[in-house]
Scaffold this active site. Structure first.
Site, PDB file in Angstrom:
ATOM      1  N   HIS A 164       5.564  -5.096  24.936  1.00 53.85           N
ATOM      2  CA  HIS A 164       4.876  -4.097  25.751  1.00 53.85           C
ATOM      3  C   HIS A 164       4.013  -3.296  24.779  1.00 53.85           C
ATOM      4  CE1 HIS A 164       7.703  -4.912  28.963  1.00 53.85           C
ATOM      5  NE2 HIS A 164       8.711  -4.614  28.187  1.00 53.85           N
ATOM      6  N   GLU A 214      17.790  -9.686  28.729  1.00 53.20           N
ATOM      7  CA  GLU A 214      17.720  -8.220  28.598  1.00 53.20           C
ATOM      8  C   GLU A 214      18.043  -7.441  29.875  1.00 53.20           C
ATOM      9  OE1 GLU A 214      15.263 -10.000  26.871  1.00 53.20           O
ATOM     10  OE2 GLU A 214      15.945  -9.462  24.852  1.00 53.20           O
ATOM     11  N   TYR A 233      16.744  -8.036  33.043  1.00 45.03           N
ATOM     12  CA  TYR A 233      15.709  -8.039  34.089  1.00 45.03           C
ATOM     13  C   TYR A 233      16.135  -8.972  35.236  1.00 45.03           C
ATOM     14  CZ  TYR A 233      12.699  -5.562  30.774  1.00 45.03           C
ATOM     15  OH  TYR A 233      12.177  -4.625  29.906  1.00 45.03           O
ATOM     16  N   ARG A 270      13.227 -17.476  28.366  1.00 46.56           N
ATOM     17  CA  ARG A 270      13.992 -16.573  27.479  1.00 46.56           C
ATOM     18  C   ARG A 270      15.295 -16.240  28.188  1.00 46.56           C
ATOM     19  NH1 ARG A 270      13.398 -13.133  22.963  1.00 46.56           N
ATOM     20  NH2 ARG A 270      14.385 -11.110  23.172  1.00 46.56           N
ATOM     21  N   HIS A 323      19.100  -4.059  28.040  1.00 45.32           N
ATOM     22  CA  HIS A 323      18.553  -2.750  27.664  1.00 45.32           C
ATOM     23  C   HIS A 323      19.593  -1.643  27.848  1.00 45.32           C
ATOM     24  CE1 HIS A 323      14.769  -4.306  26.657  1.00 45.32           C
ATOM     25  NE2 HIS A 323      14.317  -4.524  27.873  1.00 45.32           N
ATOM     26  N   CYS A 332       7.710  -5.226   8.934  1.00 41.29           N
ATOM     27  CA  CYS A 332       8.261  -4.357   9.982  1.00 41.29           C
ATOM     28  C   CYS A 332       9.625  -3.861   9.507  1.00 41.29           C
ATOM     29  CB  CYS A 332       8.411  -5.136  11.281  1.00 41.29           C
ATOM     30  SG  CYS A 332       9.457  -4.266  12.464  1.00 41.29           S
ATOM     31  N   GLN A 389       9.734   3.692  15.503  1.00 41.77           N
ATOM     32  CA  GLN A 389       9.134   5.017  15.645  1.00 41.77           C
ATOM     33  C   GLN A 389       7.778   5.029  16.353  1.00 41.77           C
ATOM     34  OE1 GLN A 389      10.841   6.590  11.624  1.00 41.77           O
ATOM     35  NE2 GLN A 389       9.272   8.025  12.261  1.00 41.77           N
ATOM     36  N   ALA A 437       1.332   9.429   2.618  1.00 44.12           N
ATOM     37  CA  ALA A 437      -0.049   9.782   2.984  1.00 44.12           C
ATOM     38  C   ALA A 437      -1.019   9.413   1.869  1.00 44.12           C
ATOM     39  CB  ALA A 437      -0.132  11.279   3.301  1.00 44.12           C
ATOM     40  N   LEU A 496       6.060  16.220  11.188  1.00 46.74           N
ATOM     41  CA  LEU A 496       5.658  15.245  10.175  1.00 46.74           C
ATOM     42  C   LEU A 496       6.728  14.171  10.045  1.00 46.74           C
ATOM     43  CD1 LEU A 496       3.757  14.508   7.698  1.00 46.74           C
ATOM     44  CD2 LEU A 496       5.650  15.434   6.359  1.00 46.74           C
TER      45      LEU A 496
HETATM   46  P1  NAP Z   1      13.586  19.346  11.166  1.00 48.43           P
HETATM   47  O1  NAP Z   1      13.641  18.172  12.028  1.00 48.43           O
HETATM   48  O2  NAP Z   1      12.580  20.384  11.387  1.00 48.43           O
HETATM   49  O3  NAP Z   1      15.047  19.993  11.207  1.00 48.43           O
HETATM   50  C1  NAP Z   1      15.429  21.056  10.438  1.00 48.43           C
HETATM   51  C2  NAP Z   1      16.523  21.823  11.164  1.00 48.43           C
HETATM   52  O4  NAP Z   1      16.852  22.919  10.355  1.00 48.43           O
HETATM   53  C3  NAP Z   1      16.009  22.382  12.486  1.00 48.43           C
HETATM   54  O5  NAP Z   1      16.446  21.538  13.532  1.00 48.43           O
HETATM   55  C4  NAP Z   1      16.558  23.796  12.531  1.00 48.43           C
HETATM   56  O6  NAP Z   1      17.629  23.830  13.479  1.00 48.43           O
HETATM   57  C5  NAP Z   1      17.079  24.090  11.138  1.00 48.43           C
HETATM   58  N1  NAP Z   1      16.323  25.198  10.559  1.00 48.43           N
HETATM   59  C6  NAP Z   1      14.983  25.383  10.522  1.00 48.43           C
HETATM   60  N2  NAP Z   1      14.674  26.536   9.921  1.00 48.43           N
HETATM   61  C7  NAP Z   1      15.840  27.093   9.552  1.00 48.43           C
HETATM   62  C8  NAP Z   1      16.189  28.309   8.901  1.00 48.43           C
HETATM   63  N3  NAP Z   1      15.263  29.162   8.495  1.00 48.43           N
HETATM   64  N4  NAP Z   1      17.493  28.548   8.688  1.00 48.43           N
HETATM   65  C9  NAP Z   1      18.445  27.704   9.090  1.00 48.43           C
HETATM   66  N5  NAP Z   1      18.183  26.547   9.728  1.00 48.43           N
HETATM   67  C10 NAP Z   1      16.888  26.254   9.961  1.00 48.43           C
HETATM   68  O7  NAP Z   1      13.403  18.908   9.652  1.00 48.43           O
HETATM   69  P2  NAP Z   1      14.014  17.698   8.844  1.00 48.43           P
HETATM   70  O8  NAP Z   1      15.369  17.338   9.269  1.00 48.43           O
HETATM   71  O9  NAP Z   1      13.835  18.105   7.426  1.00 48.43           O
HETATM   72  O10 NAP Z   1      13.061  16.507   9.178  1.00 48.43           O
HETATM   73  C11 NAP Z   1      11.696  16.561   8.776  1.00 48.43           C
HETATM   74  C12 NAP Z   1      10.877  15.520   9.505  1.00 48.43           C
HETATM   75  O11 NAP Z   1      11.290  14.227   9.151  1.00 48.43           O
HETATM   76  C13 NAP Z   1      11.012  15.647  11.001  1.00 48.43           C
HETATM   77  O12 NAP Z   1       9.746  15.523  11.592  1.00 48.43           O
HETATM   78  C14 NAP Z   1      11.852  14.476  11.395  1.00 48.43           C
HETATM   79  O13 NAP Z   1      11.451  13.949  12.645  1.00 48.43           O
HETATM   80  C15 NAP Z   1      11.585  13.463  10.291  1.00 48.43           C
HETATM   81  N6  NAP Z   1      12.789  12.637  10.072  1.00 48.43           N
HETATM   82  C16 NAP Z   1      13.322  11.946  11.119  1.00 48.43           C
HETATM   83  C17 NAP Z   1      14.466  11.200  10.927  1.00 48.43           C
HETATM   84  C18 NAP Z   1      15.096  10.435  12.060  1.00 48.43           C
HETATM   85  O14 NAP Z   1      14.590  10.458  13.179  1.00 48.43           O
HETATM   86  N7  NAP Z   1      16.190   9.745  11.852  1.00 48.43           N
HETATM   87  C19 NAP Z   1      15.065  11.166   9.692  1.00 48.43           C
HETATM   88  C20 NAP Z   1      14.532  11.894   8.668  1.00 48.43           C
HETATM   89  C21 NAP Z   1      13.387  12.635   8.874  1.00 48.43           C
HETATM   90  P3  NAP Z   1      18.292  25.227  13.936  1.00 48.43           P
HETATM   91  O15 NAP Z   1      17.241  26.249  13.802  1.00 48.43           O
HETATM   92  O16 NAP Z   1      18.759  25.035  15.326  1.00 48.43           O
HETATM   93  O17 NAP Z   1      19.440  25.426  13.021  1.00 48.43           O
HETATM   94 FE1  SF4 Z   2       8.279  -2.270  13.101  1.00 48.62          FE
HETATM   95 FE2  SF4 Z   2       8.517   0.400  12.929  1.00 48.62          FE
HETATM   96 FE3  SF4 Z   2       6.131  -0.781  13.104  1.00 48.62          FE
HETATM   97 FE4  SF4 Z   2       7.740  -0.728  15.222  1.00 48.62          FE
HETATM   98  S1  SF4 Z   2       6.816   1.032  14.207  1.00 48.62           S
HETATM   99  S2  SF4 Z   2       6.563  -2.460  14.476  1.00 48.62           S
HETATM  100  S3  SF4 Z   2       9.694  -1.007  14.250  1.00 48.62           S
HETATM  101  S4  SF4 Z   2       7.578  -0.950  11.427  1.00 48.62           S
END
Ligand code: NAP
Ligand code: SF4
Length: 675
Positions: free
Chosen positions: A26, A164, A166, A214, A252, A334, A339, A385, A657
């Protein structure tokens, strides 16, 4: 690499140059302003990249089968010219293309939906209507009509989507088919709907028309069939005249991951082999096959005749040609993050790819000719970046010097690779390293570039991609020796004690919890995965699930994840992968504590206030995962060196970010410079 992957094969009436099928995806382009033009451009690049056979995204044979209102359908001759744009383009580019017919059944996100029985799916709010005998006969006729139109539109055949969960799969599964007429009950009856469709298509379009099916091999849902039922059904498909069986894994609505990063590569090819052993027609393996080596091994070991790769073609349109020319290290792999593909789709955005933002945006970001006048460009920071900008700009003819303060490239990606289940990020780092070398990009590691150096360099343009720094918190006692930034904890886990508090439950907080609790079980990755998700590796139990397995994992530390806000944890995690992180933490016994305020830190631990009551949480170590701030302090001074200063990635904006945004920023800036 030996050439199992590149040995030609005859599949039904199709002579294919290699064993790689680009699987159905999709794309969300059906909802764009120019669906067929953009789809044709998307498929064209993949066809030029050497793929033998392309399968389109799912196309419904009637209104009720639409996955959502406005999705693709092929129901009448007026639609043929649009589809011909796709088939003509792909054929001119040298590949074959088949149409996937997908009737969504009870997964249809619309009010007029049907199913063998009126049983709502747990992942759809709409209740399906039970199909009458006449509805069933009409739907069979709609499939035949769709297949016939596909032939008229120039498609080289069709794939029937019978996995899946369907419609076709809903008929074969006892879980969703409670009928007592000739379409329900015994396996023979439940298979009747699919087999009648195949026979009717054969009768109308002849033996030369290519039909691929499939089928669901491992269902991974309660009440799903077992591998012996799947084998029996495969035999029935073969005798009904199917040319190739493609093997689908999981529904799914299954609560077991089947394509995410946490799933080991080729985790399910053992099940495909069990189908291949029983039939004489070719069989294709799918799911988590993302490198040429893994694909080749599956063919070499006789687990399948062909491999069915989908997302790897979002990541790199030239996967096949690079593999064929022994340039596998140049493949943009990949990483199964979901994401920018599936998460986009479920957020109603056009699909793209974290590692390749051009995917599905080929007409918006076309291949550019070299820059009319080459610029001398400094890039500060070799994170996602800076790297993607530097590589793209160099390809476009600019002179690049890439400065990085660290001793290695990667920035925040260097943390990601340490998280259990996220090792695939290593492939992205490998790709960047190979590209820096291939394009001979002047990379100055271990260099905290000074303004003086930048002045001397006489740069036309400076790109600030210096990334982020962990946010500092204003809590009394934050300087205590047992308080660590997430960067310190990833770098030196040996300094982290047994009882741990993590402040901040965003993506990095979750990653940190997995990193600190993970205990190696010394099992092979696929065995370990099967055990931790309760998959029966023999496939003999219903749905290939083993309910007797204890899914809890040994945890290395006692970890509590904290957040200030009220409500559900993990809301910022990926739409299609967040539940996997939640489950992993649960299996490791991580405690979640929310709706609180931080007061101070002292030798007793972390003082918090919750429900109006002050309390102390004891901890050996406290780790701050409270987000980041931009490392952008150079921006103003850089403007004294040149007027052309650009800030990208985390240095520009930390809100929302992630690696996908950082890479997109880099690529888009490179495009801006050349247009
Ligand atoms: P984030 O997603 O912004 O989370 C940080 C957390 O810290 C917030 O949810 C907040 O929750 C808490 N916080 C913020 N300011 C604070 C303060 N002054 N004092 C205490 N707590 C505070 O940041 P991140 O975890 O560093 O991730 C950064 C980016 O990387 C995000 O965009 C994320 O999507 C991405 N990332 C995603 C994944 C994944 O999806 N598995 C993994 C790694 C990184 P509260 O305020 O409720 O406490
Ligand atoms: Fe693969 Fe991630 Fe790109 Fe999807 S976004 S095609 S899972 S690398």
């Amino acid at each position: 690499m030996s050439n199992h992957l590149f040995s030609p094969i005859q599949v039904g009436s199709l002579s294919l140059a290699n064993r790689i099928i680009m699987g159905s995806m999709h794309t969300g382009l059906d909802h764009s302003e120019d669906p067929f033009g953009r789809l044709a451009a998307f498929y064209k690049e993949r066809a030029e990249g050497g793929v033998a056979l392309i399968v389109t995204g799912g196309v419904s044979p009637n209104e009720q089968g639409l996955i959502s209102p406005g999705s693709m359908k092929l129901t009448n001759v007026e639609q043929l010219p649009s589809y011909k744009i796709i088939t003509d383009t792909v054929h001119q580019a040298g590949s074959k293309i088949i149409l996937q017919i997908l009737h969504a059944g009870r997964y249809a996100k619309q009010t007029d939906l049907v199913a063998p029985s009126a049983i709502r799916s747990p992942i759809n709010k709409f209740e399906p209507k039970e199909m009458s005998e006449q509805d069933i006969l009409n739907t069979i006729a709609d499939f035949v009509n769709c297949a016939s139109l596909a032939q008229q539109a120039g498609f080289d055949g069709i794939e029937l989507l019978g996995s899946e969960g369907y419609l076709l799969n809903e008929f074969t599964a006892l879980r969703t088919n409670h009928r007592t007429d000739r379409w329900g009950g015994s396996l023979e009856n439940r298979a009747r709907f699919a087999l009648e469709i195949i026979r009717a298509i054969r009768q109308k379009l002849g033996t030369e028309f290519y039909i691929q099916y499939r089928m669901s091999v491992l269902e991974l849902v309660e009440g799903g069939w077992n591998i012996e039922d799947a084998q029996q059904f495969a035999k029935l498909l073969e005798s009904a005249g199917v040319d190739l069986i493609n093997t689908g894994i999981g529904w799914h609505e299954s609560s077991i991951p089947t394509i995410a990063m946490q799933v080991p590569r080729a985790a399910f090819s053992w099940a495909t082999e069990k189908i291949k052993q029983l039939v004489d027609i070719p069989v294709a393996a799918a799911n988590r096959i993302n490198t040429a080596d893994v694909a080749n091994k599956i063919i070499q070991q006789g687990e399948a005749d062909m491999v069915y790769l989908s997302r790897p073609f979002l990541a790199d349109p030239n996967f096949v040609i690079k593999a064929q020319q022994q340039r596998t290290d140049e493949i943009n792999t990949c990483i199964a993050c979901n994401q920018s593909c599936l998460d986009h789709l479920f957020n109603f955005k056009t699909v793209s790819c974290l590692v390749n933002p051009r995917a599905c945006h080929e007409t918006l970001l076309p291949k550019l000719p070299p820059a009319a006048s080459a610029q001398n460009i400094a890039v500060i920071g070799a994170g996602a970046a800076g790297l993607s900008f530097a590589i793209e700009a160099k390809k476009n003819g600019h002179h690049i010097t890439l400065y990085e303060a660290n001793t290695e490239i990667g920035g925040q990606l260097l943390h990601a690779v340490k998280v259990p289940g996220k090792e695939e990020f290593n492939e992205l780092l490998r790709y960047f390293r190979v590209m820096l070398k291939k394009y001979n990009i002047n990379t100055q590691l271990n260099t905290k570039v000074s303004l003086e150096q930048l002045k001397h360099g006489q740069y036309d343009t400076i790109v600030l991609a210096a990334g982020v720094v962990p946010r500092l918190l204003d809590i009394q006692g934050i300087d205590s020796p047992n308080v660590f930034s997430y960067e310190d904890a990833f770098r030196s886990p040996e300094k982290i004690g047994q009882t741990v508090l993590i402040i901040g439950a965003g993506g990095i907080g979750y990653d940190m919890a997995e990193f600190l609790t993970h205990q190696d079980d010394n099992m092979q990755p696929i065995d370990s995965f099967n055990k931790s998700w309760g998959i029966d590796p023999t496939g003999l139990q219903a749905g290939a699930l083993d309910p007797s397995v204890n899914r809890m994992l040994k945890s290395k530390r006692d970890v509590t994840l904290l957040q200030r806000k009220a409500g559900k944890f993990g809301r910022s995690l990926g739409k299609t992968t967040g539940w996997i992180h939640q489950a992993e933490l649960q299996k490791c016994g991580v405690t979640l504590l929310g709706e609180l305020n931080y007061l101070k830190i002292d030798e007793a631990g972390l003082h918090i206030e919750k429900d109006g009551i002050a309390q102390v949480l004891a901890a050996d170590s406290i780790i701050i995962c409270a987000g980041q701030e931009s490392r952008d302090e150079l921006t103003e001074s850089l403007k004294n060196i040149t007027n052309n200063v650009y800030t990208i990635g985390g240095a520009k904006e930390v809100r929302e970010l992630d690696a996908a945004q950082a890479i997109r920023d880099g690529i888009e800036l490179a495009y801006t410079l050349n247009t």
